[in-house]
Design an enzyme around this catalytic site. Structure first.
Site, mmCIF file in Angstrom:
data_model
loop_
_atom_site.group_PDB
_atom_site.id
_atom_site.type_symbol
_atom_site.label_atom_id
_atom_site.label_comp_id
_atom_site.label_asym_id
_atom_site.label_seq_id
_atom_site.Cartn_x
_atom_site.Cartn_y
_atom_site.Cartn_z
ATOM 1 N N TYR A 53 -1.297 5.548 16.899
ATOM 2 C CA TYR A 53 -0.648 6.521 15.859
ATOM 3 C C TYR A 53 0.653 7.094 14.573
ATOM 4 O O TYR A 53 1.391 6.547 16.202
ATOM 5 C CB TYR A 53 -0.491 8.967 16.034
ATOM 6 C CG TYR A 53 -2.895 8.542 15.833
ATOM 7 C CD1 TYR A 53 -2.707 8.678 14.275
ATOM 8 C CD2 TYR A 53 -3.385 9.211 16.757
ATOM 9 C CE1 TYR A 53 -3.646 9.254 14.072
ATOM 10 C CE2 TYR A 53 -4.791 9.469 15.907
ATOM 11 C CZ TYR A 53 -5.215 9.632 14.549
ATOM 12 O OH TYR A 53 -5.914 9.564 14.155
ATOM 13 N N GLU A 55 1.682 8.705 11.911
ATOM 14 C CA GLU A 55 1.936 9.197 11.034
ATOM 15 C C GLU A 55 4.253 9.447 10.339
ATOM 16 O O GLU A 55 4.752 9.435 11.145
ATOM 17 C CB GLU A 55 1.354 10.874 10.326
ATOM 18 C CG GLU A 55 0.424 10.717 10.955
ATOM 19 C CD GLU A 55 -0.734 11.468 11.998
ATOM 20 O OE1 GLU A 55 0.173 10.851 13.266
ATOM 21 O OE2 GLU A 55 -1.684 11.806 12.540
ATOM 22 N N ASP A 198 -3.027 -2.040 -11.788
ATOM 23 C CA ASP A 198 -3.386 -2.030 -11.110
ATOM 24 C C ASP A 198 -3.913 -3.076 -10.676
ATOM 25 O O ASP A 198 -4.473 -3.825 -11.758
ATOM 26 C CB ASP A 198 -4.995 -1.513 -11.084
ATOM 27 C CG ASP A 198 -6.242 -1.515 -9.693
ATOM 28 O OD1 ASP A 198 -5.292 -2.722 -9.002
ATOM 29 O OD2 ASP A 198 -6.927 -1.019 -9.710
ATOM 30 N N THR A 224 -4.724 -4.354 -3.831
ATOM 31 C CA THR A 224 -5.697 -4.760 -3.090
ATOM 32 C C THR A 224 -4.814 -5.935 -2.304
ATOM 33 O O THR A 224 -4.390 -7.059 -2.630
ATOM 34 C CB THR A 224 -6.833 -4.300 -2.613
ATOM 35 O OG1 THR A 224 -7.252 -5.484 -3.941
ATOM 36 C CG2 THR A 224 -7.480 -3.320 -3.290
ATOM 37 N N LYS A 227 -7.781 -9.818 -2.062
ATOM 38 C CA LYS A 227 -8.617 -10.320 -2.707
ATOM 39 C C LYS A 227 -8.181 -11.866 -3.265
ATOM 40 O O LYS A 227 -7.533 -12.328 -2.190
ATOM 41 C CB LYS A 227 -8.796 -9.434 -4.666
ATOM 42 C CG LYS A 227 -9.831 -8.484 -3.891
ATOM 43 C CD LYS A 227 -9.747 -7.551 -5.494
ATOM 44 C CE LYS A 227 -10.888 -6.338 -5.303
ATOM 45 N NZ LYS A 227 -9.956 -4.929 -4.829
ATOM 46 N N ARG A 233 -8.011 -6.497 4.309
ATOM 47 C CA ARG A 233 -8.329 -5.501 3.541
ATOM 48 C C ARG A 233 -7.784 -4.249 3.512
ATOM 49 O O ARG A 233 -7.338 -3.047 4.084
ATOM 50 C CB ARG A 233 -10.273 -5.158 3.809
ATOM 51 C CG ARG A 233 -10.612 -4.522 3.232
ATOM 52 C CD ARG A 233 -12.380 -4.199 3.781
ATOM 53 N NE ARG A 233 -12.998 -5.586 3.164
ATOM 54 C CZ ARG A 233 -12.842 -5.601 2.110
ATOM 55 N NH1 ARG A 233 -13.335 -5.387 1.040
ATOM 56 N NH2 ARG A 233 -13.374 -7.079 1.948
HETATM 57 N N1 DSN Z 1 -14.645 -3.895 -5.689
HETATM 58 C C1 DSN Z 1 -13.629 -4.677 -5.940
HETATM 59 C C2 DSN Z 1 -14.033 -5.539 -6.797
HETATM 60 O O1 DSN Z 1 -14.973 -6.286 -6.649
HETATM 61 O O2 DSN Z 1 -13.929 -5.714 -7.565
HETATM 62 C C3 DSN Z 1 -13.341 -3.637 -6.876
HETATM 63 O O3 DSN Z 1 -12.694 -2.742 -6.182
#
Ligand code: DSN
Length: 413
Positions: A53, A55, A198, A224, A227, A233
């Site tokens: 933990y 925080e 984003d 994110t 990707k 993730r």
């Molecule tokens: N689920 C993601 C995507 O496939 O683009 C976006 O959050």
């Protein structure tokens, strides 16, 4: 590979894990938002950092025993800042959705207006879709793309002048063209809005310097890490210094509790990989592969949406191109071992569970080492699966070709 301990202790979980490992190995992953992490990233994920933990933030924690978590989080932050040339980075968001929600919480009061892209035109659920909780908290107004797939920035400016958003939001999950960051920044300045991008989908391409960076143009940039960036993730927020304190406070204690330190360790590893010259080559190849895919489908007179691709993905209208709904097209491709996702097209007359198109991406293929020649071969298989009669025998033959290609390009980085 899964350890022997798991195999002995929990056969049900082990069997599913083995199945998934095989599915990834023998199939072609063309979901635009997916990728294969390196063995080093996987190892960092499966570590004792998950027990801890933490925080708070490095040097300011609510629990003891933080000498190593502080090292990990500081490394992750410093690498992220270097990778994107950012003034501040928060690496704790558990996902892209949490990163966006935290950014809204940091920058806005309930009831404030956010101007973001319409979901069917390429936007994202968390950019104000009525099904989300955030749409009950803030007033979302949506802009759309034009028939040729571009954004009309004069229209966007007029909408911004009319709606007076407190936040002007750029970014997408299925838009395939390059945004004009300078124009977003100019409109934001003119209407007195904070600007946010984003960049979840293209973060890896930005890190690789294959695409221009939104970071110098926007006050806040969310992303994110799993990707095109090819990390674990999770989410992340980059921002200008004046927003840093509010962003950190919104992530913790505003929205989240204890950060997932094993994921933050894996993020640090992935950022380290993205700082290497190989990653630049990867990013450039992703763009070339997406262009090869576009070229093929255009030559086949398929309806490529948004006027083509300038990033890592392509949107195809499968109803217009093949007389198949997005769901049917997804199933056909699944049957041959190619995974894609059905996707809404602009102002789609069909519903989200059976829309009119598919979204196709190349980041994972490129991680396997595939180049334009292999992408062309894959496009031929896709075309045969989508345009053919779809008989079991025909699909099985194509599936064998996919398996052969996968064997030649294993997932082994
Ligand atoms: N689920 C993601 C995507 O496939 O683009 C976006 O959050």
């Amino acid at each position: 590979m899964p350890s022997n301990r798991l195999k002995k202790q929990d056969k049900a979980v082990y069997a599913a894990l083995q199945g998934e490992e095989k599915r990834q190995r023998i199939g072609l992953e063309m979901i635009a938002s997916e990728n294969y992490v390196s063995q080093a990233v996987l190892e960092a994920l499966g570590t004792v950092f998950t027990n801890k933990y933490s925080e708070g933030y490095p040097g300011k924690r609510y629990y003891g025993g933080q000498e190593y978590t502080d090292v990990i989080e500081t490394l992750s932050i410093e690498r992220a800042k270097k990778l994107f040339g950012a003034e501040h980075a928060n690496v704790q968001p558990l996902s892209g959705a949490m990163a966006n929600i935290a950014a809204y919480a940091a920058l806005l009061e309930p009831g404030d207006t956010i101007l973001g892209m319409d979901l069917s035109h390429g936007g994202h659920l968390t950019h104000g879709h009525p099904v989300t909780f955030m749409s009950k908290v803030f007033r979302f107004v949506r802009y759309k793309t034009e028939a040729d797939g571009t954004i009309d920035y004069r229209k966007l400016e007029a909408l911004a002048m009319k709606e007076k958003p407190k936040l002007l939001l750029a970014g997408f999950s299925s838009y395939t063209r390059q945004l004009d960051y300078e124009k977003f920044a100019k409109i934001g300045k003119k209407v007195g809005a904070i600007t946010m991008m984003d960049m979840a989908h293209i973060a890896g391409l930005v890190a690789a310097k294959a695409l221009p960076s939104p970071v110098p143009h926007f006050d806040v940039v969310t992303l994110t890490t799993h990707k095109s960036l090819r990390g674990p993730r999770g989410g992340m927020i980059l921002c200008r210094k004046p927003f840093a304190a509010a962003i950190d406070k919104a992530v913790f204690p505003g929205i989240q509790g204890g950060p997932h330190m094993n994921i933050i360790a894996a993020k640090a590893v992935a950022f380290g990989e993205a700082l290497r010259p190989e990653f630049r080559r990867y990013g450039k190849q992703v763009l070339k592969n997406a262009k090869a895919l576009e070229k093929f489908f255009r030559a086949k007179k398929a309806l490529v949406l948004f006027g083509g691709t300038e990033n890592h993905m392509l949107m195809l209208d499968t109803v217009a191109s093949y007389g198949l709904s997005g769901k049917e097209a997804e199933a056909r491709l699944d049957a041959v071992g190619i995974t894609v996702n059905k996707n809404m097209i602009p102002d789609d007359p069909r519903g989200p569970m059976d829309p009119s198109g598919i979204r196709v991406g190349v980041p994972a293929l490129t991680t396997r080492g595939m180049k334009e020649a292999e992408v062309k071969k894959i496009a031929e298989i896709m075309q045969a699966a989508l345009a053919g009669a779809g008989s079991k025998q025909e699909l099985l033959k194509l599936q064998k070709e996919v398996a052969r290609l996968c064997k030649k390009f294993p997932i082994n980085h």
